[in-house]
Write a protein that holds these residues in place. Structure first.
Motif, PDB file in Angstrom:
ATOM      1  N   VAL A  64       0.847  -1.190   0.000  1.00  0.00           N
ATOM      2  CA  VAL A  64       0.000   0.000   0.000  1.00  0.00           C
ATOM      3  C   VAL A  64       0.877   1.232   0.000  1.00  0.00           C
ATOM      4  O   VAL A  64       0.398   2.330  -0.198  1.00  0.00           O
ATOM      5  CB  VAL A  64      -0.911   0.093   1.237  1.00  0.00           C
ATOM      6  N   SER A  65       2.144   1.042   0.264  1.00  0.00           N
ATOM      7  CA  SER A  65       2.949   2.211   0.574  1.00  0.00           C
ATOM      8  C   SER A  65       3.262   3.066  -0.645  1.00  0.00           C
ATOM      9  O   SER A  65       3.302   4.271  -0.546  1.00  0.00           O
ATOM     10  CB  SER A  65       4.247   1.791   1.253  1.00  0.00           C
ATOM     11  N   ASP A  66       3.470   2.429  -1.785  1.00  0.00           N
ATOM     12  CA  ASP A  66       3.771   3.199  -2.985  1.00  0.00           C
ATOM     13  C   ASP A  66       5.089   3.936  -2.889  1.00  0.00           C
ATOM     14  O   ASP A  66       5.431   4.698  -3.767  1.00  0.00           O
ATOM     15  CB  ASP A  66       2.699   4.268  -3.266  1.00  0.00           C
ATOM     16  N   THR A 102      -4.698  -2.373  -4.046  1.00  0.00           N
ATOM     17  CA  THR A 102      -6.038  -2.060  -4.553  1.00  0.00           C
ATOM     18  C   THR A 102      -6.343  -2.832  -5.830  1.00  0.00           C
ATOM     19  O   THR A 102      -7.400  -2.667  -6.418  1.00  0.00           O
ATOM     20  CB  THR A 102      -6.154  -0.551  -4.855  1.00  0.00           C
ATOM     21  N   ARG A 151       2.933   2.088 -11.914  1.00  0.00           N
ATOM     22  CA  ARG A 151       3.740   2.849 -10.967  1.00  0.00           C
ATOM     23  C   ARG A 151       5.179   2.348 -10.926  1.00  0.00           C
ATOM     24  O   ARG A 151       6.126   3.136 -10.896  1.00  0.00           O
ATOM     25  CB  ARG A 151       3.104   2.741  -9.582  1.00  0.00           C
ATOM     26  N   ARG A 180      13.246   9.653  -2.775  1.00  0.00           N
ATOM     27  CA  ARG A 180      11.884   9.770  -3.268  1.00  0.00           C
ATOM     28  C   ARG A 180      10.940   9.030  -2.371  1.00  0.00           C
ATOM     29  O   ARG A 180      10.661   7.863  -2.542  1.00  0.00           O
ATOM     30  CB  ARG A 180      11.822   9.199  -4.663  1.00  0.00           C
ATOM     31  N   LEU A 205       7.709   9.484  -1.724  1.00  0.00           N
ATOM     32  CA  LEU A 205       6.336   9.214  -2.151  1.00  0.00           C
ATOM     33  C   LEU A 205       6.176   9.351  -3.649  1.00  0.00           C
ATOM     34  O   LEU A 205       6.783  10.194  -4.269  1.00  0.00           O
ATOM     35  CB  LEU A 205       5.372  10.214  -1.516  1.00  0.00           C
ATOM     36  N   LEU A 206       5.371   8.485  -4.152  1.00  0.00           N
ATOM     37  CA  LEU A 206       5.001   8.654  -5.561  1.00  0.00           C
ATOM     38  C   LEU A 206       3.527   8.366  -5.725  1.00  0.00           C
ATOM     39  O   LEU A 206       2.960   7.666  -4.942  1.00  0.00           O
ATOM     40  CB  LEU A 206       5.818   7.726  -6.433  1.00  0.00           C
TER      41      LEU A 206
END
Lengths: 226, 539
Positions: free
Chosen positions: A98-100, A120, A143, A223, A225-226
């Motif tokens: 979920v973290s992305d 998801t 992603r 980085r 968060l994306l």
């Protein structure tokens, strides 16, 4: 790459055996229900230690592995992969997160996971992804493709088999996947076979795992968060 | 001589430069008073260049007038001929002479005054080019009235050699920059010196306001006060010696050294507090340490010399060793205690920080996640509502958890993410944004974002499925792809009067030098937006 494992107990042809590793019981049961009939769930685990035990005991084709897990030395999913590989596992790993966060994803991919999807993801999609992993391919979400493009750069083109750069074709494939194209759609768009797309994606995965490019880790750390 | 002080003074007093120099030399022989005076003038009277700079900046916040030791009967005068001010004098010059340089338009008349209590300077507009001066002793503070200005203008011709003071401001030019005033009385006895000075600038606004004067005096630089006091003390000692009192230098010098060291070290405290107030921890740490060390060394040296007042070196060294030994012993005993104290302090501070963070997190979760969970329970029967709530909450939480504060909210990628979130909320279909590279939002990028938004809305509205947005910002081109896997539509079947795609997307992109195209088939629809980046001249 044939995934048939002689140690695995009897399973109907075409079905894939999996172990689900996630610390949330609700998510595990939800995932179990979402997986299609061709997926045979052999076991579940909630911690790094449990995962190691269950995976070595049942030797599934594919391990659905949460990136964040309690236990062990705090290494989460990446630690599970390291431990299992040390014990000679033949299972393949698909990271779920979920973290992305690029940091987490790149860590688990470089540890040896063959793909990465977000939690998801829908039932049919995860089923498809598991089958793809089982047959030796890599699974890239848009992603993850974006991460790869960001990390390797969108203009660098490899000569020969350079590990630190992507070839022109690989770049094209990554771009299309980042745009939300499936492998089939990508193949159609580039007038190549799905098999060729899979080859390119696997090559990119190998580069992502093996590249000694120090920027890769630094980039991921920066980085958040994306 | 050295810094042009004599020249400036000469210009200011309107007498020959050589006379001033001779006077200085005589004063110098009078137990060094001349040197002190010179140094004092050098330090506190601004140069013509400084003055000009001040005038240019117009930002002098405070005026400082300091009147310790001012002779109440001191005659002050100021004013200068415009032509005089213009000649080649460089370096320091008498205060009254400043204005000629500071104000490009020439000079205005000015008046200086010394109030009985010490000092006041006043600045009055008057005709330009007039040489003016005023006898300013014991004047009431109402001096600043314009009527006085006229008077000062008329008395401008008189010149008093025994005192300078003053302030000036350009009137004719209307530049509200401030005043420079300085006065020095070289007493007629020749051996004493009294000093008053006025430095710095102030805005013309509030010039006539007594409160402003008080504030100014209070807020004036502490450093100047300290330094001025020290200078005056030195002068006083010299005077006393001159009057025949036997000054014990072997006692005074160590005292002075100790005082300087202490002042240096204590000023650190002030500095630290200031730093804390201005919230720039760590700034100037090296300077602070240096200052502390210098202070310590000075104090120790001073004490040592005072103790071994004979000044003999052997004795001094012996004392030094003894003192150091005692200090080391005390340090050895106190070190563990000090260390423990420090650790406790650190632990407590860390605990406080943790506690604050925890409280902040709890507050945030309460306001967001708990509320959403309650809402979800309420609407459990409406699947769309639940989905929408969950997705919005997820996005919000993700933003809170992972958002990089350094990330520019004015960037193209961030803009697209915000738009995607809004569209997700409105239409209930997930809109995923993948960004590679980023671009600063300019007019063209803004248009690109708007066009992308239109494409996202179309996809969410008509396709009714998940939407993928991909941004790739390279050095030469920025591209955005908006894709959905909806049923697609026949482009030729869209009526010509439908403005959505044509106006909002195609024309908008074209206006900013970009292009767009749209492809729709059974696999879905994709809008591609391309915006070439101008070659940066500075890149």
């Amino acid at each position: 790459m044939d995934s048939d494992n002689p140690r695995v107990h009897e399973q109907a042809p075409g079905t894939v055996s999996v172990v689900i590793v996630d610390d949330h019981g609700i998510f595990r049961s939800g995932l179990r229900a979402a997986l299609g009939a061709v997926i045979d769930v052999l076991g579940e685990a909630a911690t790094v230690e449990e995962a190691e035990t269950v995976i070595t005991a049942t030797a599934p084709d594919v391990v659905l592995l949460d990136v964040h897990l309690p236990g062990g030395h705090g290494g989460g999913g990446a630690e599970v992969i390291h431990r299992c590989v040390r014990r000679g596992t033949t299972s393949r790993f698909l990271a779920l997160s979920v973290s992305d966060s690029a940091e987490d994803v790149v860590a688990v991919i470089r540890a040896g996971a063959r793909g990465y999807v977000t939690k998801t993801i829908s039932g049919p999609e995860i089923t498809d992804a598991v089958q793809r992993i089982a047959s030796g391919d890599a699974v890239f979400s848009p992603r993850l493709a974006g991460f790869v493009l960001d990390a390797f750069g969108t203009t660098s083109v490899a000569v020969d088999d350079e590990l630190d750069r992507l070839s022109a074709r690989e770049l094209e494939v990554m771009r299309l996947i980042a745009r939300g194209y499936s492998y089939k759609e990508t193949a159609k768009e580039l007038f190549i076979s799905v098999k060729t797309v899979e080859t390119h994606v696997s090559a990119v995965l190998r580069k992502l795992q093996l590249s000694s490019r120090h920027e890769l880790t630094r980039w991921a750390t920066e980085r958040k968060l994306l | 001589m050295i810094a042009g002080v004599c020249a400036g003074l000469a210009v200011h007093l309107g007498i020959s430069r050589s006379w001033v120099r001779v006077g200085m030399v005589i004063l110098t022989f009078a137990s060094g008073a001349g040197i002190v005076l010179y140094a004092w003038l050098w330090i506190f009277v601004p140069t013509a260049a400084d003055r000009a700079a001040e005038a240019g900046r117009k930002s002098g916040p405070a005026a400082f007038m300091h009147g310790v030791g001012a002779d109440p009967g001191l005659l002050t005068r100021s004013g200068d001929r415009g032509g005089n001010a213009g000649h080649g004098r460089a370096g320091r010059c008498g205060p009254g002479g400043m204005h000629g340089r500071g104000v490009p338009s020439g000079v205005s008349a000015s008046s200086g005054s010394g109030a009985s209590s010490g000092i006041a300077g006043s600045v009055l507009p008057s005709d330009s080019g007039i040489r003016s001066g005023i006898v300013g002793s014991a004047l009431p503070s109402g001096l600043h009235a314009p009527s006085r200005a006229a008077g000062s203008g008329s008395t401008g011709g008189s010149s008093t050699p025994d005192g300078v003071a003053g302030s000036s401001i350009p009137g004719g030019s209307g530049v509200p920059d401030g005043i420079m005033g300085g006065s020095t009385g070289t007493g007629s006895a020749g051996s004493t010196e009294t000093a008053t000075h006025a430095t710095t600038t102030r805005p013309a606004v509030g010039l006539l306001d007594p409160d402003a004067w008080r504030d100014r005096t209070v807020s004036a630089g502490r450093r100047e006060i300290l330094f001025g006091t020290a200078m005056l003390l030195a002068a006083a000692v010299l005077v006393v010696q001159l009057l025949g009192v036997d000054v014990n230098w072997g006692f005074l010098v160590p005292i002075a050294v100790v005082a300087t060291g202490a002042a240096l070290a204590w000023s650190q405290l002030d500095e630290v507090r200031r730093a804390r107030v201005m919230n720039r921890a760590g700034a100037g740490r090296v300077g602070g340490t240096l200052r502390l060390l210098a202070g310590l060394v000075l104090v120790i040296a001073g004490v040592l010399v005072a103790l071994s007042s004979s000044g003999s070196w052997t004795l001094t060294v012996a004392t030094l060793v003894a003192v150091l030994a005692v200090l080391a012993g005390v340090g050895l005993v106190l070190a563990p205690w000090g260390l423990k104290f420090w650790r406790d302090l650190e632990t407590e501070r860390a605990g406080r920080v943790r506690e604050t963070e925890r409280a902040e997190m709890a507050a945030h979760l309460h306001d967001s996640v708990l509320q959403t969970l309650a809402l979800i329970q309420n609407r459990a029967d409406s699947e769309t509502d639940v989905l929408r709530l969950a997705r919005a909450q997820e996005r919000e939480l993700r933003q809170w958890l992972f958002a990089d504060p350094a990330r520019d909210p004015g960037s193209l990628a961030e803009r697209l993410r915000v738009m995607a979130g809004e569209i997700e909320d409105r239409y209930g279909h997930p809109v995923a944004v993948v960004a590679v590279g980023d671009a600063v939002l300019g007019p063209a990028e803004d248009a690109l974002a708007q066009a992308a938004r239109e494409a996202m809305v179309n996809a969410a509205k008509h396709a009714g499925v998940a939407v993928s947005v991909y941004l790739e910002a390279g050095p030469e081109i920025v591209e955005v792809f908006v894709r959905d896997r909806g049923p697609g539509f026949d482009l030729s079947a869209v009526p010509a009067d439908r403005l959505g795609i044509r106006e909002s997307i195609h024309s908008r992109m074209a206006r900013h030098g970009g292009s767009s195209d749209l492809r729709s088939d059974e696999d879905g629809t994709e809008v591609r937006l391309r915006l070439p980046r101008p070659v940066r001249s500075d890149a």
